[in-house]
Design a protein around this motif. Structure first.
Motif, PDB file in Angstrom:
ATOM      1  N   LYS A   9       0.842  -1.187   0.000  1.00 26.16           N
ATOM      2  CA  LYS A   9       0.000   0.000   0.000  1.00 26.16           C
ATOM      3  C   LYS A   9       0.876   1.234   0.000  1.00 26.16           C
ATOM      4  N   PRO A  10       0.427   2.343  -0.530  1.00 27.85           N
ATOM      5  CA  PRO A  10      -0.780   2.420  -1.355  1.00 27.85           C
ATOM      6  C   PRO A  10      -0.468   1.987  -2.781  1.00 27.85           C
ATOM      7  N   TYR A  11      -1.491   2.009  -3.637  1.00 29.94           N
ATOM      8  CA  TYR A  11      -1.302   1.663  -5.050  1.00 29.94           C
ATOM      9  C   TYR A  11      -0.330   2.647  -5.679  1.00 29.94           C
ATOM     10  N   ASN A  12       0.646   2.107  -6.385  1.00 32.52           N
ATOM     11  CA  ASN A  12       1.637   2.974  -7.018  1.00 32.52           C
ATOM     12  C   ASN A  12       1.639   2.753  -8.531  1.00 32.52           C
ATOM     13  N   GLY A 621     -10.227  10.002  -8.324  1.00 33.81           N
ATOM     14  CA  GLY A 621      -9.884   8.770  -9.011  1.00 33.81           C
ATOM     15  C   GLY A 621      -8.745   8.040  -8.328  1.00 33.81           C
ATOM     16  N   GLN A 622      -7.741   8.809  -7.969  1.00 33.27           N
ATOM     17  CA  GLN A 622      -6.595   8.220  -7.288  1.00 33.27           C
ATOM     18  C   GLN A 622      -7.039   7.553  -5.985  1.00 33.27           C
ATOM     19  N   LYS A 623      -7.901   8.213  -5.280  1.00 32.12           N
ATOM     20  CA  LYS A 623      -8.407   7.657  -4.025  1.00 32.12           C
ATOM     21  C   LYS A 623      -9.199   6.384  -4.270  1.00 32.12           C
ATOM     22  N   PHE A 624     -10.004   6.440  -5.305  1.00 36.24           N
ATOM     23  CA  PHE A 624     -10.860   5.301  -5.596  1.00 36.24           C
ATOM     24  C   PHE A 624     -10.035   4.070  -5.989  1.00 36.24           C
ATOM     25  N   ASN A 626      -7.038   3.462  -5.155  1.00 31.20           N
ATOM     26  CA  ASN A 626      -6.410   2.985  -3.925  1.00 31.20           C
ATOM     27  C   ASN A 626      -7.383   2.178  -3.076  1.00 31.20           C
ATOM     28  N   LYS A 627      -8.635   2.608  -3.116  1.00 26.87           N
ATOM     29  CA  LYS A 627      -9.663   1.900  -2.370  1.00 26.87           C
ATOM     30  C   LYS A 627      -9.844   0.480  -2.927  1.00 26.87           C
ATOM     31  N   ILE A 628      -9.889   0.386  -4.234  1.00 27.30           N
ATOM     32  CA  ILE A 628     -10.027  -0.935  -4.863  1.00 27.30           C
ATOM     33  C   ILE A 628      -8.811  -1.792  -4.517  1.00 27.30           C
ATOM     34  N   TRP A 629      -7.673  -1.156  -4.573  1.00 28.11           N
ATOM     35  CA  TRP A 629      -6.406  -1.819  -4.263  1.00 28.11           C
ATOM     36  C   TRP A 629      -6.434  -2.410  -2.852  1.00 28.11           C
ATOM     37  N   ASN A 630      -6.854  -1.617  -1.922  1.00 24.17           N
ATOM     38  CA  ASN A 630      -6.844  -2.060  -0.534  1.00 24.17           C
ATOM     39  C   ASN A 630      -7.938  -3.072  -0.239  1.00 24.17           C
ATOM     40  N   ALA A 631      -9.076  -2.877  -0.868  1.00 22.34           N
ATOM     41  CA  ALA A 631     -10.142  -3.867  -0.699  1.00 22.34           C
ATOM     42  C   ALA A 631      -9.654  -5.216  -1.222  1.00 22.34           C
ATOM     43  N   SER A 632      -8.937  -5.161  -2.335  1.00 26.77           N
ATOM     44  CA  SER A 632      -8.393  -6.396  -2.898  1.00 26.77           C
ATOM     45  C   SER A 632      -7.413  -7.047  -1.928  1.00 26.77           C
ATOM     46  N   ARG A 633      -6.583  -6.242  -1.319  1.00 32.06           N
ATOM     47  CA  ARG A 633      -5.628  -6.778  -0.330  1.00 32.06           C
ATOM     48  C   ARG A 633      -6.387  -7.496   0.784  1.00 32.06           C
ATOM     49  N   PHE A 634      -7.454  -6.859   1.233  1.00 33.32           N
ATOM     50  CA  PHE A 634      -8.236  -7.492   2.295  1.00 33.32           C
ATOM     51  C   PHE A 634      -8.775  -8.844   1.844  1.00 33.32           C
ATOM     52  N   VAL A 635      -9.315  -8.837   0.633  1.00 29.72           N
ATOM     53  CA  VAL A 635      -9.892 -10.081   0.123  1.00 29.72           C
ATOM     54  C   VAL A 635      -8.811 -11.157   0.035  1.00 29.72           C
ATOM     55  N   PHE A 636      -7.649 -10.787  -0.479  1.00 27.86           N
ATOM     56  CA  PHE A 636      -6.582 -11.773  -0.643  1.00 27.86           C
ATOM     57  C   PHE A 636      -6.094 -12.292   0.713  1.00 27.86           C
ATOM     58  N   PHE A 637      -6.134 -11.460   1.720  1.00 29.89           N
ATOM     59  CA  PHE A 637      -5.718 -11.891   3.062  1.00 29.89           C
ATOM     60  C   PHE A 637      -6.623 -13.013   3.579  1.00 29.89           C
ATOM     61  N   GLN A 638      -7.839 -13.084   3.034  1.00 30.46           N
ATOM     62  CA  GLN A 638      -8.765 -14.101   3.502  1.00 30.46           C
ATOM     63  C   GLN A 638      -8.446 -15.476   2.920  1.00 30.46           C
ATOM     64  N   LEU A 732     -10.565   1.590 -15.690  1.00 30.85           N
ATOM     65  CA  LEU A 732      -9.293   1.653 -14.977  1.00 30.85           C
ATOM     66  C   LEU A 732      -8.457   0.424 -15.337  1.00 30.85           C
ATOM     67  N   PRO A 733      -7.973   0.397 -16.554  1.00 27.36           N
ATOM     68  CA  PRO A 733      -7.386  -0.859 -17.047  1.00 27.36           C
ATOM     69  C   PRO A 733      -6.113  -1.287 -16.320  1.00 27.36           C
ATOM     70  N   PHE A 734      -5.264  -0.341 -15.991  1.00 25.47           N
ATOM     71  CA  PHE A 734      -3.969  -0.725 -15.423  1.00 25.47           C
ATOM     72  C   PHE A 734      -4.123  -1.356 -14.040  1.00 25.47           C
ATOM     73  N   ALA A 735      -4.787  -0.640 -13.158  1.00 28.26           N
ATOM     74  CA  ALA A 735      -4.923  -1.132 -11.790  1.00 28.26           C
ATOM     75  C   ALA A 735      -5.711  -2.432 -11.759  1.00 28.26           C
TER      76      ALA A 735
END
Length: 760
Positions: A9-12, A621-624, A626-638, A732-735
RNA sequence: GCGCGUGUAGCUCAGUUGGUUAGAGCGUCUCGGUGACAUCGAGGAGGUCGCAGGUUCGAGUCCUGCCACGCGCACCA
């Protein structure tokens, strides 16, 4: 399982974008050739000028097209987004000329051949900058098919189209008042002008009236007598040496009895007739107009009327030759008096007014606000000049263009732009095809050296009268002819003029599909689905593509014309590089990332309205992302082991069912919105779903579930994230791709290597 | 002169066929580090919906007029 190190974190964006783009390019899926499907989807990139660098307008255009292309690709369509660049005649020539100027040279110093070499060098070096920039924002064009309007095959297409038009008898050499740019030294079409308000003056000039009964001319300037003048109002006194008459309206009681009389043209003391024409407005100025056929379009038409009607036989001898008193550099020339020759128009204006004042021939001078035409490429003042140029008759072509839209085969979105289109076509004049520059497609017309007689005829409809050359002197030839087909003995010379750059642009649709080499591609691909473009080239480009494609291919070029808004500054002003009000999308990518930029652009994109740019949306957009990025991290942690995304209905909790229902609804809604080009709304719907429904509600409720239920629900968690990534991908193709690349590792059987080609 | 578009929160904008308390993002204020996320979470303030009439039980939304801004076309002697 361990979360990979790069998933920090955060998404870079800087660690992601280049790598991901290469992954896509290498995969080959930007090309339709790799996609097997009966459904096809084609978009043409409006070819940017080789002189261009990406501005927000291009970025908006590219984002819209890319979203549509990516969406359709995921929907299983054989998608092609065909890119390319335009040689942009005058614009490019000017850029190179400016460079030369710094070396203290002109193009004439170099000569045509060497100059063109320099332009090509410049093009090779800088011509593709804008395409590279398009890659940076993620455009998924088929780069292998990149075209240029001066490619070998494209140049052949230009000639072949011209041959067709020539054979139809629609091309003619005509004499007409053309818009002449004295700096670029070329003619321009009406669409290639800009207008600027200018404070100038309306000069009221006294033209002495010749006494009727007198056989010898006699000026009536004696103070004792009542002076008899015809007062003429003009903004351009300097053109008076080119006057052939003074016109009044026959209904004007003030002048009715003067019609047929003569006035003495001041300074040069030439006699010119007073004629009648209904186009003269009684209310304007004095109601009397000087007629200067070589330097004013309306005057020229009035002149042509007189000549063709042969009504005014007594004036015929006056009309043998039209005096041209302004040369190609906008300087006064013969047959104007020597003292003015060689001076610039503006200077002569002042001097003439002074000289007239001395003679008491200026009645008054009023301030006058009017718009002057400027060259759209170098912003020099346009000089209307009588010139011989090559014209294309528009009568038939315009019918074709009108019908295509009126019948509904081609639709403008939003519909109101149709009005602009129809309005132009209704009043369209014949298209001046020839330009006197060097950079471009030379006309495939050859001139017979022996047959040089001057034969002209006045033709055309009302309001579009023109002089056309009628004798055989020119002929069409694809290659250099061995023998002159007209006289059989001379060595014909190719006409030096090049085509209007928009002529070659009008062939973009089929020229890029390898016509005339093959018709296969046209037959397979046309019509394309949507043309996404800006409103300022509706007539310049879109209209012309429509009639050209239908005429040559017998197919419409595209079904929908999506006119996107213009991006303005926060103050509502036009963004312009020279004014320093432009924002460079590349800077925004550096600061926030390409996805954030795309988000910002599309977030602000509403169908109807021009948008006042605000960086806030990019920040959002940048915030959003990052939000997707972090939500994904949470999901993967499961995920503690590889999973499959198939869940059983029985095992679902209440919140699972709810989010799945919401997901389905969201997806359907977004589909409809994308199909109707409402991309801004589509993005907002997704934003709301992901952030408010998925993150704020579902994930929080998931956390509260007991361990046993969690084991079942984590599949739903993964499923909803996966579906969300797919929805996000066009926007948001890249992220989304980067996250998917990580996601893949947790999946038992990932369907695709790339999110790019995942089924929507 | 003709036509088109726009005027809603401090800023950029949504607001479907007229129907409760007018929404979002950004900014701002208060509180909060609680299993991903401080580029976050919870909550709050902030609007005579350009102005004036009209239609209606009811108008940001429909009609008329006006004002302001932007754009296009024509004229541009």
């Amino acid at each position: 399982m361990k979360v990979p190190k790069v998933f920090l974190k955060p998404y870079n964006s800087k660690l992601v974008e280049e790598r991901i783009y290469q992954l896509w390019e290498k995969s080959g899926y930007f090309s339709p050739d790799k996609i097997r499907s009966k459904k096809k989807f084609l978009i043409f990139l409006p070819p940017p000028n080789v002189t261009g660098s990406l501005h927000l307008g291009h970025a908006l255009n590219a984002c819209i097209s890319d979203i549509l292309i990516r969406f359709k690709r995921m929907k299983g369509f054989k998608t092609l987004w065909l890119p390319g660049t335009d040689h942009a005649g005058i614009a490019t020539q000017n850029v190179v000329e400016k460079k030369l100027k710094k070396e203290g040279k002109t193009r004439f110093d170099l000569g045509k051949e060497n100059f063109l070499k320099r332009v090509w060098e410049w093009k090779e070096k800088y011509g593709n900058v804008i395409l590279e920039q398009l890659k940076k924002i993620g455009a998924s064009c088929d780069w292998k098919r990149t075209r240029f309007t001066m490619d070998k095959n494209y140049s052949l297409a230009v000639k072949e189209v011209f041959r067709y038009l020539w054979n139809r008898g629609w091309v003619y050499r005509g004499k007409r008042i053309v818009n002449w740019c004295p700096r670029c030294q070329t003619s321009l079409s009406d669409l290639e002008l800009e207008y600027q308000e200018e404070k100038s003056c309306l000069y009221y000039i006294r033209y002495p009236i010749k006494k009727k009964s007198d056989s010898k001319s006699q000026l009536l300037t004696d103070k004792d007598q009542t002076p008899k003048y015809l007062v003429v109002a003009t903004t351009r006194p300097e053109t008076m040496f080119g006057d052939l008459a003074v016109a009044v309206n026959q209904k004007d009681k003030r002048y009715r009895n003067l019609i047929g009389e003569k006035v003495i043209l001041p300074i040069v003391k030439r006699e010119i007739p007073i004629i009648a024409d209904k186009r003269v407005e009684i209310e304007f100025g004095t109601g009397a107009v000087k007629i200067t056929p070589a330097h004013d379009p309306l005057d020229y038409e009035i002149y042509l009327d007189l000549v063709s009607k042969k009504k005014s036989k007594e004036f015929q001898n006056l009309f043998l030759e039209i005096p041209r008193i302004i040369d190609d550099s906008a300087r006064i020339c013969e047959p104007a008096p020597k003292k003015y020759q060689g001076l610039k128009v503006k200077e002569v204006r002042e001097r003439v007014v002074e000289d007239l004042k001395k003679q008491g021939l200026i009645e008054k001078i009023e301030p006058y606000l009017h718009k002057v035409p400027l060259c759209y490429r170098c912003h020099s003042k346009i000089e209307p000049l009588l010139k011989e140029q090559w014209f294309l008759k528009m009568e038939e072509l315009k019918k074709v263009a009108v019908e295509a839209v009126k019948s509904g085969k081609i639709k403008f979105v939003p519909k109101r732009w149709e009005r602009i289109y129809f309005n132009w076509l209704k009043n369209v004049k014949d298209w001046c095809l020839s330009r006197q520059i060097w950079w471009g497609h030379q006309l495939p017309i050859w001139e017979c050296a022996t047959n040089g007689s001057e034969k002209w005829e006045v033709g055309g409809e009302k309001g579009g009268k023109r002089e056309m050359r009628v004798e055989k002197k020119y002929f069409f030839s694809l290659e250099k002819p061995k023998k002159c087909p007209i006289c059989g003995k001379c060595q014909p010379k190719q006409v030096e003029d090049v085509f209007d750059t928009w002529f070659s642009s009008s062939l973009w649709i089929f020229g890029t599909l390898n016509w005339p080499k093959t018709k296969k591609e046209i037959n397979f691909w046309l019509p394309s689905d949507v043309l996404c473009t800006a409103k300022d080239i509706i007539n310049l480009w879109v209209a012309r593509m429509i009639f050209m494609t239908i005429e040559i291919c017998h197919k419409i070029p595209f079904r929908d014309v999506l006119i996107h808004p213009t991006i303005l500054t926060k103050e509502g002003k036009r963004m312009s590089k020279s004014l320093g009000t432009g924002i460079d999308p590349m800077d925004l990518i550096k600061d926030y990332g390409a996805d954030a930029l795309r988000f910002g652009i599309i977030w602000q994109y509403q169908e109807n309205q021009d948008l006042r740019w605000s960086n806030d949306a990019v920040i959002a957009g940048q915030k959003f992302i990052n939000k997707i990025w972090n939500a994904s991290r949470f999901v993967f942690f499961q995920f503690d082991k590889k999973i499959s995304l198939n869940f059983k209905k029985k095992s679902l909790s209440k919140c699972d069912k709810k989010i799945l229902k919401e997901l389905k609804k969201t997806k359907e809604r977004i589909e409809v919105l994308i199909e109707s080009y409402k991309l801004g709304k589509a993005l907002r719907v997704f934003y709301q779903f992901f952030w408010n429904k998925f993150c704020d509600v579902y994930i929080e409720e998931y956390k509260k579930l007991d361990l046993k239920q969690k084991e079942k629900s984590k599949i739903v968690l993964g499923y909803v994230l996966f579906e969300s990534l797919k929805i996000a991908h066009p926007f948001l193709p890249f992220a989304s791709e980067e996250i998917y690349q990580h996601f893949k590792k947790f999946l038992k059987k990932p369907k695709s290597k790339l999110l790019l080609i995942e089924r929507w």
